[in-house]
Design a protein around this motif. Structure first.
Motif, PDB file in Angstrom:
ATOM      1  N   ALA A  11       4.138 -12.684 -60.490  1.00 36.72           N
ATOM      2  CA  ALA A  11       3.771 -11.771 -59.445  1.00 36.72           C
ATOM      3  C   ALA A  11       4.494 -12.257 -57.859  1.00 36.72           C
ATOM      4  O   ALA A  11       4.219 -13.604 -57.917  1.00 36.72           O
ATOM      5  N   GLY A  12       5.106 -11.474 -57.416  1.00 34.37           N
ATOM      6  CA  GLY A  12       5.316 -11.976 -55.965  1.00 34.37           C
ATOM      7  C   GLY A  12       6.403 -12.994 -54.952  1.00 34.37           C
ATOM      8  O   GLY A  12       7.887 -13.180 -56.624  1.00 34.37           O
ATOM      9  N   SER A  13       6.265 -14.408 -55.320  1.00 32.05           N
ATOM     10  CA  SER A  13       6.926 -14.909 -55.350  1.00 32.05           C
ATOM     11  C   SER A  13       6.554 -16.275 -55.449  1.00 32.05           C
ATOM     12  O   SER A  13       7.234 -17.559 -55.606  1.00 32.05           O
ATOM     13  N   SER A  14       5.746 -16.009 -56.728  1.00 25.48           N
ATOM     14  CA  SER A  14       4.850 -17.414 -57.447  1.00 25.48           C
ATOM     15  C   SER A  14       6.184 -17.749 -58.987  1.00 25.48           C
ATOM     16  O   SER A  14       7.159 -16.771 -59.085  1.00 25.48           O
ATOM     17  N   GLY A  15       6.468 -19.066 -58.893  1.00 25.54           N
ATOM     18  CA  GLY A  15       7.482 -19.303 -60.221  1.00 25.54           C
ATOM     19  C   GLY A  15       8.218 -20.124 -60.173  1.00 25.54           C
ATOM     20  O   GLY A  15       8.858 -19.492 -58.905  1.00 25.54           O
ATOM     21  N   ASN A  16       9.264 -21.220 -60.576  1.00 25.56           N
ATOM     22  CA  ASN A  16      10.110 -21.536 -60.425  1.00 25.56           C
ATOM     23  C   ASN A  16      10.752 -22.184 -61.286  1.00 25.56           C
ATOM     24  O   ASN A  16      10.111 -22.045 -62.172  1.00 25.56           O
ATOM     25  N   ILE A  17      11.985 -22.025 -61.707  1.00 29.26           N
ATOM     26  CA  ILE A  17      13.043 -22.438 -63.093  1.00 29.26           C
ATOM     27  C   ILE A  17      13.684 -23.621 -62.777  1.00 29.26           C
ATOM     28  O   ILE A  17      14.614 -23.233 -61.642  1.00 29.26           O
ATOM     29  N   SER A  18      14.274 -24.150 -63.102  1.00 31.21           N
ATOM     30  CA  SER A  18      15.373 -25.474 -62.963  1.00 31.21           C
ATOM     31  C   SER A  18      16.165 -25.235 -64.296  1.00 31.21           C
ATOM     32  O   SER A  18      15.217 -25.767 -64.939  1.00 31.21           O
ATOM     33  N   VAL A  19      17.026 -26.194 -64.243  1.00 28.88           N
ATOM     34  CA  VAL A  19      18.217 -26.196 -65.376  1.00 28.88           C
ATOM     35  C   VAL A  19      19.004 -28.035 -64.909  1.00 28.88           C
ATOM     36  O   VAL A  19      19.076 -27.853 -63.580  1.00 28.88           O
ATOM     37  N   ARG A  20      18.255 -28.531 -65.555  1.00 28.64           N
ATOM     38  CA  ARG A  20      19.136 -29.771 -65.656  1.00 28.64           C
ATOM     39  C   ARG A  20      20.768 -29.914 -65.685  1.00 28.64           C
ATOM     40  O   ARG A  20      21.148 -29.609 -66.360  1.00 28.64           O
ATOM     41  N   LEU A  21      21.804 -30.598 -64.955  1.00 30.02           N
ATOM     42  CA  LEU A  21      22.634 -30.779 -64.943  1.00 30.02           C
ATOM     43  C   LEU A  21      23.117 -32.156 -65.414  1.00 30.02           C
ATOM     44  O   LEU A  21      22.505 -33.095 -65.377  1.00 30.02           O
ATOM     45  N   ASP A  22      24.371 -32.240 -65.909  1.00 33.39           N
ATOM     46  CA  ASP A  22      24.705 -33.643 -65.942  1.00 33.39           C
ATOM     47  C   ASP A  22      24.530 -34.391 -64.635  1.00 33.39           C
ATOM     48  O   ASP A  22      25.321 -35.484 -64.451  1.00 33.39           O
ATOM     49  N   ASP A  23      25.065 -33.942 -63.384  1.00 35.65           N
ATOM     50  CA  ASP A  23      25.098 -34.048 -61.835  1.00 35.65           C
ATOM     51  C   ASP A  23      23.895 -33.984 -60.841  1.00 35.65           C
ATOM     52  O   ASP A  23      24.195 -33.792 -59.593  1.00 35.65           O
ATOM     53  N   GLY A  24      23.336 -33.273 -61.873  1.00 34.27           N
ATOM     54  CA  GLY A  24      22.206 -32.626 -60.742  1.00 34.27           C
ATOM     55  C   GLY A  24      21.406 -31.864 -61.404  1.00 34.27           C
ATOM     56  O   GLY A  24      21.046 -31.613 -62.538  1.00 34.27           O
ATOM     57  N   TRP A  25      21.047 -30.285 -60.164  1.00 35.77           N
ATOM     58  CA  TRP A  25      20.113 -29.677 -60.450  1.00 35.77           C
ATOM     59  C   TRP A  25      20.585 -28.129 -60.456  1.00 35.77           C
ATOM     60  O   TRP A  25      20.897 -28.364 -58.494  1.00 35.77           O
ATOM     61  N   LEU A  26      19.889 -27.434 -61.058  1.00 35.62           N
ATOM     62  CA  LEU A  26      19.673 -25.863 -60.085  1.00 35.62           C
ATOM     63  C   LEU A  26      18.953 -25.354 -60.378  1.00 35.62           C
ATOM     64  O   LEU A  26      17.817 -25.551 -61.054  1.00 35.62           O
ATOM     65  N   MET A  27      18.257 -25.245 -59.374  1.00 35.88           N
ATOM     66  CA  MET A  27      16.531 -24.637 -58.844  1.00 35.88           C
ATOM     67  C   MET A  27      16.988 -23.123 -58.187  1.00 35.88           C
ATOM     68  O   MET A  27      17.163 -23.045 -57.519  1.00 35.88           O
ATOM     69  N   THR A  28      15.480 -23.074 -58.715  1.00 34.33           N
ATOM     70  CA  THR A  28      15.447 -21.101 -57.804  1.00 34.33           C
ATOM     71  C   THR A  28      14.714 -21.547 -56.571  1.00 34.33           C
ATOM     72  O   THR A  28      13.312 -22.782 -56.511  1.00 34.33           O
ATOM     73  N   PRO A  29      15.001 -20.971 -55.677  1.00 33.01           N
ATOM     74  CA  PRO A  29      14.346 -21.303 -53.922  1.00 33.01           C
ATOM     75  C   PRO A  29      13.365 -21.335 -53.871  1.00 33.01           C
ATOM     76  O   PRO A  29      12.704 -20.058 -54.330  1.00 33.01           O
ATOM     77  N   THR A  30      12.866 -21.547 -52.795  1.00 29.48           N
ATOM     78  CA  THR A  30      11.375 -21.832 -52.303  1.00 29.48           C
ATOM     79  C   THR A  30      11.187 -19.673 -51.543  1.00 29.48           C
ATOM     80  O   THR A  30      12.405 -19.461 -51.089  1.00 29.48           O
ATOM     81  N   ASN A  31       9.894 -19.853 -52.214  1.00 32.93           N
ATOM     82  CA  ASN A  31       9.452 -18.283 -51.374  1.00 32.93           C
ATOM     83  C   ASN A  31      10.344 -17.353 -51.871  1.00 32.93           C
ATOM     84  O   ASN A  31      10.655 -16.320 -50.943  1.00 32.93           O
ATOM     85  N   CYS A  32      10.759 -17.111 -53.073  1.00 31.82           N
ATOM     86  CA  CYS A  32      11.770 -16.187 -54.004  1.00 31.82           C
ATOM     87  C   CYS A  32      11.178 -15.439 -54.913  1.00 31.82           C
ATOM     88  O   CYS A  32       9.704 -16.490 -54.806  1.00 31.82           O
ATOM     89  N   CYS A  33      11.595 -14.148 -54.661  1.00 34.43           N
ATOM     90  CA  CYS A  33      10.668 -13.542 -55.565  1.00 34.43           C
ATOM     91  C   CYS A  33      11.786 -13.371 -56.841  1.00 34.43           C
ATOM     92  O   CYS A  33      13.078 -13.512 -56.639  1.00 34.43           O
ATOM     93  N   LEU A  34      11.757 -14.057 -58.431  1.00 34.98           N
ATOM     94  CA  LEU A  34      11.914 -14.214 -59.282  1.00 34.98           C
ATOM     95  C   LEU A  34      13.189 -12.737 -59.921  1.00 34.98           C
ATOM     96  O   LEU A  34      13.913 -13.010 -60.865  1.00 34.98           O
ATOM     97  N   GLY A  35      12.448 -11.855 -59.399  1.00 34.33           N
ATOM     98  CA  GLY A  35      12.593 -10.531 -59.955  1.00 34.33           C
ATOM     99  C   GLY A  35      13.792 -10.254 -58.544  1.00 34.33           C
ATOM    100  O   GLY A  35      14.558  -9.337 -59.404  1.00 34.33           O
TER     101      GLY A  35
END
Length: 222
Positions: A26-50
């Motif tokens: 709900a709202g801006s809760s929750g976060n998702i990440s994926v580890r890459l070979d040379d770093g990360w992808l991450m959902t931004p702070t205070n964002c809505c996953l929707g």
């Protein structure tokens, strides 16, 4: 075929929208990440996953420094601590889904096995679910607590906070997070009843046939 970074950005956006639309974040809760070979992808702070824009997803180097996109979630350290103990895994999903969070608020349970063996899918997709002690959101001690249990548990409940799940792929992590929520819902629904649990022999049979606790060498469950 391995996914490109753009593929993974789109996948994060699509899964985020699906989780939000079904009330799992709900709202801006929750976060998702994926580890890459040379770093990360991450959902931004205070964002809505929707309503994630793939271009806005944070791109971090291996040390967690922002390279492009918006500022990452303040809970990045949780994801990094989790995957540091699980080299076989690449993705983490952290939600505040209702029933899993409800179980995370219960006292008097086995902190290394928070949910009973209600269905075969809870065994195949979750394994034993651990509980970490409470610390405020963003507190670095949460990462320390995760590091203590992550090697043996790929599904964890943060006390009075919510679930966090790691898996070899983002698809597998999302499926496990969904299964955790459904198992928690069954558990809460059946709390005042006497459910029939899977027997130790039935659990062993499932472990022999299917992947449990993120074992990359075991057969997949479905």
């Amino acid at each position: 075929m391995s996914l490109t970074e753009q593929d993974l950005r789109q996948q994060i956006s699509d899964f985020g929208r699906s989780l939000f639309n079904r009330g799992l974040s709900a709202g801006s809760s929750g976060n998702i990440s994926v580890r890459l070979d040379d770093g990360w992808l991450m959902t931004p702070t205070n964002c809505c996953l929707g309503n994630l824009d793939p271009a806005d997803i944070s791109r971090l180097d291996a040390q967690g420094n922002l390279l492009s996109g918006k500022k990452p979630s303040k809970e990045f350290f949780l994801h990094a601590a989790f995957l540091a103990q699980r080299p076989q895994d690449k993705a983490v999903v952290h939600l505040h889904s209702t029933y899993a969070t409800a179980v995370a608020c219960l006292a008097g349970h086995d902190a290394h096995n928070m949910l009973p063996a209600l269905t075969p899918y809870s065994i195949m997709r979750l394994g034993p679910v651990a509980l970490t002690p409470y610390h405020p959101p963003g507190d670095p001690r949460l990462g320390e607590e995760i590091a203590l249990v992550a090697a043996k548990h790929h599904c964890v409940l943060l006390a009075n906070h919510g679930p966090i799940v790691a898996a070899p792929t983002l698809t597998a992590a999302v499926y496990a997070a969904e299964e955790l929520e459904e198992t928690a819902k069954l558990y809460i629904t059946l709390m005042n009843h006497q459910p029939r649990l899977l027997t130790p022999a039935q659990i062993d049979e499932l472990k022999q046939k299917f992947s449990t606790a993120g074992d990359p060498d075991a057969k997949t469950c479905c």
